[in-house]
Motif scaffolding. Structure first.
Motif, PDB file in Angstrom:
ATOM      1  N   VAL A   1       9.456   0.408  -0.093  1.00 22.18           N
ATOM      2  CA  VAL A   1       8.606   1.493   0.391  1.00 22.18           C
ATOM      3  C   VAL A   1       7.162   1.153   0.043  1.00 22.18           C
ATOM      4  CG1 VAL A   1       8.204   3.985   0.364  1.00 22.18           C
ATOM      5  CG2 VAL A   1      10.506   3.093  -0.072  1.00 22.18           C
TER       6      VAL A   1
ATOM      7  N   TYR B   1      -0.033  -5.156  -0.754  1.00 21.47           N
ATOM      8  CA  TYR B   1       0.261  -6.456  -1.382  1.00 21.47           C
ATOM      9  C   TYR B   1       1.588  -6.426  -2.150  1.00 21.47           C
ATOM     10  CZ  TYR B   1      -4.880  -7.215  -1.094  1.00 21.47           C
ATOM     11  OH  TYR B   1      -6.173  -7.333  -0.690  1.00 21.47           O
TER      12      TYR B   1
ATOM     13  N   GLU C   1       6.410   1.378   5.840  1.00 26.47           N
ATOM     14  CA  GLU C   1       4.994   1.614   5.546  1.00 26.47           C
ATOM     15  C   GLU C   1       4.547   2.897   6.260  1.00 26.47           C
ATOM     16  OE1 GLU C   1       2.243   0.742   3.781  1.00 26.47           O
ATOM     17  OE2 GLU C   1       1.194   2.158   5.079  1.00 26.47           O
TER      18      GLU C   1
ATOM     19  N   GLU D   1       1.629   4.113   7.040  1.00 26.95           N
ATOM     20  CA  GLU D   1       0.615   3.983   8.102  1.00 26.95           C
ATOM     21  C   GLU D   1       0.688   2.585   8.711  1.00 26.95           C
ATOM     22  OE1 GLU D   1      -3.268   5.726   7.182  1.00 26.95           O
ATOM     23  OE2 GLU D   1      -2.388   6.368   5.303  1.00 26.95           O
TER      24      GLU D   1
ATOM     25  N   ALA E   1      -3.596  -0.162   5.135  1.00 27.92           N
ATOM     26  CA  ALA E   1      -4.168   1.191   5.158  1.00 27.92           C
ATOM     27  C   ALA E   1      -4.602   1.635   3.760  1.00 27.92           C
ATOM     28  CB  ALA E   1      -3.155   2.178   5.715  1.00 27.92           C
TER      29      ALA E   1
ATOM     30  N   ASN F   1     -10.221  -3.238  -0.765  1.00 27.79           N
ATOM     31  CA  ASN F   1     -10.757  -3.536  -2.103  1.00 27.79           C
ATOM     32  C   ASN F   1     -11.878  -4.573  -2.021  1.00 27.79           C
ATOM     33  OD1 ASN F   1      -9.573  -6.340  -2.706  1.00 27.79           O
ATOM     34  ND2 ASN F   1      -7.786  -5.178  -2.005  1.00 27.79           N
TER      35      ASN F   1
ATOM     36  N   GLY G   1     -11.769  -7.644  -3.224  1.00 27.09           N
ATOM     37  CA  GLY G   1     -11.272  -9.009  -3.046  1.00 27.09           C
ATOM     38  C   GLY G   1     -11.445  -9.926  -4.247  1.00 27.09           C
TER      39      GLY G   1
ATOM     40  N   ALA H   1       6.662   0.732  -3.882  1.00 29.54           N
ATOM     41  CA  ALA H   1       5.383   0.022  -4.055  1.00 29.54           C
ATOM     42  C   ALA H   1       4.285   0.810  -3.355  1.00 29.54           C
ATOM     43  CB  ALA H   1       5.503  -1.390  -3.477  1.00 29.54           C
TER      44      ALA H   1
ATOM     45  N   SER I   1     -12.759   4.424  -6.670  1.00 30.06           N
ATOM     46  CA  SER I   1     -13.669   3.290  -6.785  1.00 30.06           C
ATOM     47  C   SER I   1     -14.356   3.158  -5.433  1.00 30.06           C
ATOM     48  CB  SER I   1     -12.871   2.025  -7.120  1.00 30.06           C
ATOM     49  OG  SER I   1     -13.699   1.029  -7.677  1.00 30.06           O
ATOM     50  N   TYR I   2     -15.643   2.855  -5.436  1.00 31.34           N
ATOM     51  CA  TYR I   2     -16.421   2.846  -4.196  1.00 31.34           C
ATOM     52  C   TYR I   2     -17.269   1.594  -4.089  1.00 31.34           C
ATOM     53  CZ  TYR I   2     -15.223   7.606  -2.922  1.00 31.34           C
ATOM     54  OH  TYR I   2     -14.530   8.727  -2.532  1.00 31.34           O
TER      55      TYR I   2
ATOM     56  N   PHE J   1      -2.083  -0.772 -11.610  1.00 30.36           N
ATOM     57  CA  PHE J   1      -2.885  -1.996 -11.530  1.00 30.36           C
ATOM     58  C   PHE J   1      -4.307  -1.795 -12.081  1.00 30.36           C
ATOM     59  CE2 PHE J   1       0.509  -2.796  -8.466  1.00 30.36           C
ATOM     60  CZ  PHE J   1       0.903  -4.055  -8.885  1.00 30.36           C
TER      61      PHE J   1
ATOM     62  N   ASN K   1      -7.212  -3.895 -10.827  1.00 27.73           N
ATOM     63  CA  ASN K   1      -7.005  -5.346 -10.770  1.00 27.73           C
ATOM     64  C   ASN K   1      -5.595  -5.586 -10.222  1.00 27.73           C
ATOM     65  OD1 ASN K   1      -6.897  -8.111 -11.099  1.00 27.73           O
ATOM     66  ND2 ASN K   1      -6.581  -8.015 -13.316  1.00 27.73           N
ATOM     67  N   GLY K   2      -5.506  -5.462  -8.872  1.00 25.47           N
ATOM     68  CA  GLY K   2      -4.179  -5.594  -8.268  1.00 25.47           C
ATOM     69  C   GLY K   2      -4.075  -6.732  -7.272  1.00 25.47           C
ATOM     70  N   VAL K   3      -5.212  -7.289  -6.854  1.00 27.20           N
ATOM     71  CA  VAL K   3      -5.151  -8.317  -5.817  1.00 27.20           C
ATOM     72  C   VAL K   3      -4.325  -9.498  -6.321  1.00 27.20           C
ATOM     73  CG1 VAL K   3      -6.510  -9.905  -4.393  1.00 27.20           C
ATOM     74  CG2 VAL K   3      -7.362  -7.591  -4.828  1.00 27.20           C
TER      75      VAL K   3
HETATM   76  C1  LIG Z   1     -12.663   0.260  -3.625  1.00 25.72           C
HETATM   77  C2  LIG Z   1     -11.618  -0.570  -4.325  1.00 25.72           C
HETATM   78  C3  LIG Z   1     -11.970  -1.815  -4.816  1.00 25.72           C
HETATM   79  C4  LIG Z   1     -11.001  -2.602  -5.452  1.00 25.72           C
HETATM   80  N1  LIG Z   1     -11.347  -3.869  -5.822  1.00 25.72           N
HETATM   81  C5  LIG Z   1     -10.412  -4.680  -6.356  1.00 25.72           C
HETATM   82  C6  LIG Z   1     -10.719  -6.031  -6.623  1.00 25.72           C
HETATM   83  O1  LIG Z   1     -11.800  -6.525  -6.316  1.00 25.72           O
HETATM   84  N2  LIG Z   1      -9.762  -6.796  -7.219  1.00 25.72           N
HETATM   85  C7  LIG Z   1      -8.539  -6.293  -7.538  1.00 25.72           C
HETATM   86  O2  LIG Z   1      -7.722  -7.025  -8.087  1.00 25.72           O
HETATM   87  N3  LIG Z   1      -8.192  -5.017  -7.227  1.00 25.72           N
HETATM   88  C8  LIG Z   1      -9.099  -4.217  -6.629  1.00 25.72           C
HETATM   89  N4  LIG Z   1      -8.745  -2.942  -6.278  1.00 25.72           N
HETATM   90  C9  LIG Z   1      -7.351  -2.492  -6.519  1.00 25.72           C
HETATM   91  C10 LIG Z   1      -6.395  -3.115  -5.506  1.00 25.72           C
HETATM   92  O3  LIG Z   1      -6.870  -2.883  -4.198  1.00 25.72           O
HETATM   93  C11 LIG Z   1      -4.996  -2.511  -5.673  1.00 25.72           C
HETATM   94  O4  LIG Z   1      -4.583  -2.655  -7.006  1.00 25.72           O
HETATM   95  C12 LIG Z   1      -3.968  -3.167  -4.780  1.00 25.72           C
HETATM   96  O5  LIG Z   1      -4.391  -3.191  -3.438  1.00 25.72           O
HETATM   97  C13 LIG Z   1      -2.626  -2.456  -4.913  1.00 25.72           C
HETATM   98  O6  LIG Z   1      -1.750  -2.928  -3.919  1.00 25.72           O
HETATM   99  P1  LIG Z   1      -0.442  -2.105  -3.625  1.00 25.72           P
HETATM  100  O7  LIG Z   1       0.308  -2.832  -2.594  1.00 25.72           O
HETATM  101  O8  LIG Z   1       0.256  -1.816  -4.896  1.00 25.72           O
HETATM  102  O9  LIG Z   1      -0.958  -0.703  -3.082  1.00 25.72           O
HETATM  103  P2  LIG Z   1      -1.549  -0.244  -1.646  1.00 25.72           P
HETATM  104  O10 LIG Z   1      -2.458  -1.218  -1.073  1.00 25.72           O
HETATM  105  O11 LIG Z   1      -2.048   1.158  -1.871  1.00 25.72           O
HETATM  106  O12 LIG Z   1      -0.256  -0.166  -0.741  1.00 25.72           O
HETATM  107  C14 LIG Z   1       0.641   0.902  -0.860  1.00 25.72           C
HETATM  108  C15 LIG Z   1       1.090   1.272   0.539  1.00 25.72           C
HETATM  109  O13 LIG Z   1       2.093   2.271   0.436  1.00 25.72           O
HETATM  110  C16 LIG Z   1       1.980   3.113   1.554  1.00 25.72           C
HETATM  111  N5  LIG Z   1       2.674   4.363   1.228  1.00 25.72           N
HETATM  112  C17 LIG Z   1       2.305   5.355   0.395  1.00 25.72           C
HETATM  113  N6  LIG Z   1       3.251   6.313   0.350  1.00 25.72           N
HETATM  114  C18 LIG Z   1       4.248   5.904   1.174  1.00 25.72           C
HETATM  115  C19 LIG Z   1       5.506   6.456   1.547  1.00 25.72           C
HETATM  116  N7  LIG Z   1       5.948   7.629   1.073  1.00 25.72           N
HETATM  117  N8  LIG Z   1       6.275   5.775   2.422  1.00 25.72           N
HETATM  118  C20 LIG Z   1       5.883   4.581   2.932  1.00 25.72           C
HETATM  119  N9  LIG Z   1       4.698   4.023   2.598  1.00 25.72           N
HETATM  120  C21 LIG Z   1       3.893   4.673   1.733  1.00 25.72           C
HETATM  121  C22 LIG Z   1       0.484   3.248   1.761  1.00 25.72           C
HETATM  122  O14 LIG Z   1       0.165   3.621   3.103  1.00 25.72           O
HETATM  123  C23 LIG Z   1      -0.016   1.863   1.404  1.00 25.72           C
HETATM  124  O15 LIG Z   1      -0.189   1.040   2.551  1.00 25.72           O
HETATM  125  C24 LIG Z   1      -9.681  -2.121  -5.649  1.00 25.72           C
HETATM  126  C25 LIG Z   1      -9.334  -0.853  -5.163  1.00 25.72           C
HETATM  127  C26 LIG Z   1     -10.288  -0.084  -4.505  1.00 25.72           C
HETATM  128  C27 LIG Z   1      -9.908   1.267  -3.995  1.00 25.72           C
END
Ligand SMILES: Cc1cc2nc3c(=O)[nH]c(=O)nc-3n(C[C@H](O)[C@H](O)[C@H](O)COP(=O)(O)OP(=O)(O)OC[C@H]3O[C@@H](n4cnc5c(N)ncnc54)[C@H](O)[C@@H]3O)c2cc1C
Length: 466
Positions: A42, A46, A68, A70, A74, A80, A82, A238, A258-259, A376, A379-381
């Motif tokens: 789910v 990443y 997913e 969206e 999304a 982020n 990057g 996830a 974070s902006y 994360f 720091n999740g990338v």
């Molecule tokens: C502005 C900003 C800057 C950042 N800069 C950095 C950086 O430079 N370096 C770094 O390491 N990290 C950075 N981060 C953090 C990093 O982006 C995240 O830690 C990382 O993207 C997390 O990945 P993820 O797959 O766990 O989550 P997400 O990318 O949030 O993916 C989760 C997905 O789950 C989906 N979802 C949610 N609920 C449901 C559901 N019920 N059913 C199905 N799907 C669902 C969402 O639509 C989403 O697509 C930044 C974050 C932000 C906001």
């Protein structure tokens, strides 16, 4: 300060670029009807996509579905900054948390991140120029010293290289930078290109992706979506910040905003300040400024000082908070005065899932059927690759180096329940911001404000002022 461009008005620039490269965004069909799979994931960011690939590496014939809500990208994975780090930059904190041996194990595991991204074979603008942490105040210099000392004590001084003021200036010139540390095992990517490359790879390897498909639990081993149902031997959650109020992680996560602001292309100004090597740069604040360049010579400046979330609501405070975008812009003007003429073109924000110790955790529900990763903390990338490997090993029942990473932990420090989390967190956030702003102005915040800012550390959390 109000930002020149209000956040939330336009999509993140990265996504536009990524969709343009694909010839436009085309989503997969949502799930309709019943589906039976070995592993259902789910969340298609990443973490979810690395997990799908990891499961297929381990069991090529496994039936894997990614649901997913969206589209892939999304969430924060498409917006982020990057910065792609492992754990060498956090070694000092890791040693406090896990002890030296396990801390080094985690930092070494992180060395697999860049090769894994390279192995995807797609152009994700990977630049392996290292990350520079700069101190702009005496207090921040202590953070640098701790990082250098920790790497030296680990026998890996090459992973945190102290730079003098002049050596920093050779990489990026600013009157504000006192000295720095270079972390070579880091790089930058175009974040949306990375999530789209993972999506392509997961589909090509046989994972079934259903976008536009929000999923929720429908009992053990079952998920329900608006138009379908899934039965799975193993489920992986996830969903990042969206899981804050989910029972298995409740009490371990807080969400902050974070902006970022993004300038027009200014390659000439970058040449003038000597910032042409592609290094990612951060200052050593807790609510840090993070800044980088793009392939076409833009500068992205971010501020991790956004508002705290309330309960489990992922609302406009994570996408439309003008004051935080304003702080990012102020950071750009203050830290890089050589870029004073650079016009801001875009601004956006997103939620950050913050764990109490700022290190993610990978876990399993009590009945053993659902695995999850979160926390994360901005720091999740890079670490989402490690979490994805751990989740894949757990979901395929393996007992290996991934399933025993220090990130896989049943317990961690907790955050207070609501409404205390929101009220206390907002107060502490304001106090830390006031302390850091006073420090940058060469002042000390009043004693009561400092006392509030130091509270989390007294409570055993790795947040707040030292
Ligand atoms: C502005 C900003 C800057 C950042 N800069 C950095 C950086 O430079 N370096 C770094 O390491 N990290 C950075 N981060 C953090 C990093 O982006 C995240 O830690 C990382 O993207 C997390 O990945 P993820 O797959 O766990 O989550 P997400 O990318 O949030 O993916 C989760 C997905 O789950 C989906 N979802 C949610 N609920 C449901 C559901 N019920 N059913 C199905 N799907 C669902 C969402 O639509 C989403 O697509 C930044 C974050 C932000 C906001």
């Amino acid at each position: 300060m109000q930002p020149s461009v209000a956040p939330g008005g336009a999509p993140p620039w990265w996504l536009e670029e990524a969709f343009a490269a694909e010839g436009g965004r085309v989503d997969t069909e949502p799930l309709t009807g019943d589906l039976e799979v070995d592993v259902a994931i789910v969340g298609g960011g990443y973490t979810g996509l690395w997990t799908a690939l990891g499961v297929l590496d381990r069991e090529p014939s496994a039936a894997v579905a990614v649901l997913e809500a969206e589209f892939c990208g999304a969430g924060p994975s498409g917006r982020n900054a990057g910065f792609m780090e492992g754990y060498w930059p956090a070694l000092a904190e890791l040693v406090d948390l896990f002890g030296a041996g396990r801390a080094i194990e985690l930092a070494e595991a992180g060395e697999a991140i860049r090769p894994a991204v390279r192995a995807l074979g797609d152009d994700v603008w990977l630049r392996e120029s290292g990350m520079l942490t700069v101190a702009t105040t005496e207090l921040q210099e202590r953070v640098l010293d701790r990082a250098v000392a920790a790497a030296a004590a680990a026998g890996r001084p090459d992973q945190a290289v102290a730079l003098s003021r002049d050596e920093v200036a050779e990489r990026c010139r600013s009157p504000r930078f006192r000295r720095g540390v270079l972390f070579p095992d880091t790089g930058t990517v175009q974040p949306a290109l990375l999530v789209r490359a993972l999506r392509r790879s997961a589909i090509a390897r046989g994972a079934r992706l259903f976008e536009g498909t929000p999923a929720r639990s429908d009992g053990a081993g079952r998920l329900r979506t608006p138009r379908g149902r899934v039965r799975a031997d193993r489920i992986v959650v996830a969903t990042n910040a969206a899981m804050t109020d989910w029972r298995p992680v409740r009490g371990r996560l807080t969400v902050f905003g974070s902006y970022v602001v993004l300038t027009e292309p200014v390659p000439g100004l970058l040449a003038e300040i000597g910032w042409t090597g592609g290094e990612a740069v951060v200052d050593a604040r807790m609510f840090l400024h993070y800044f980088r360049t793009t392939n076409d010579g833009r500068v992205l400046m971010g501020s991790g000082s956004g508002p705290i979330g309330r309960g489990n609501r992922i609302d406009r405070r994570f996408t439309h908070d003008a004051p935080t975008a304003g702080r990012a812009e102020l950071g750009l003007r203050r830290l890089l005065p050589g870029l004073a003429g650079a016009r801001i073109e875009r601004s956006w924000g997103g939620p950050i899932d913050v764990s109490a110790d700022h290190i993610p955790f990978v876990g399993t529900t009590a009945d053993g059927s659902v695995h999850f990763a979160a926390g994360f903390s901005g720091n999740g990338v890079g670490p989402s690759y490690l979490a994805g490997q751990a989740l894949a090993s757990l979901a395929t029942g393996r007992d290996d180096r991934w399933s025993s990473l220090p990130l896989v932990r049943a317990r961690g420090s907790g955050v207070p329940p609501e409404p205390l989390r929101y009220v206390g967190g907002a107060t502490i956030r304001r106090a830390i911001l006031a302390c850091e702003e006073a420090d940058e102005a060469g002042l000390r915040a009043p004693r009561p404000v400092r006392a509030i800012a130091a509270l989390p550390r007294l409570l055993g959390m790795r947040l707040g002022m030292r």
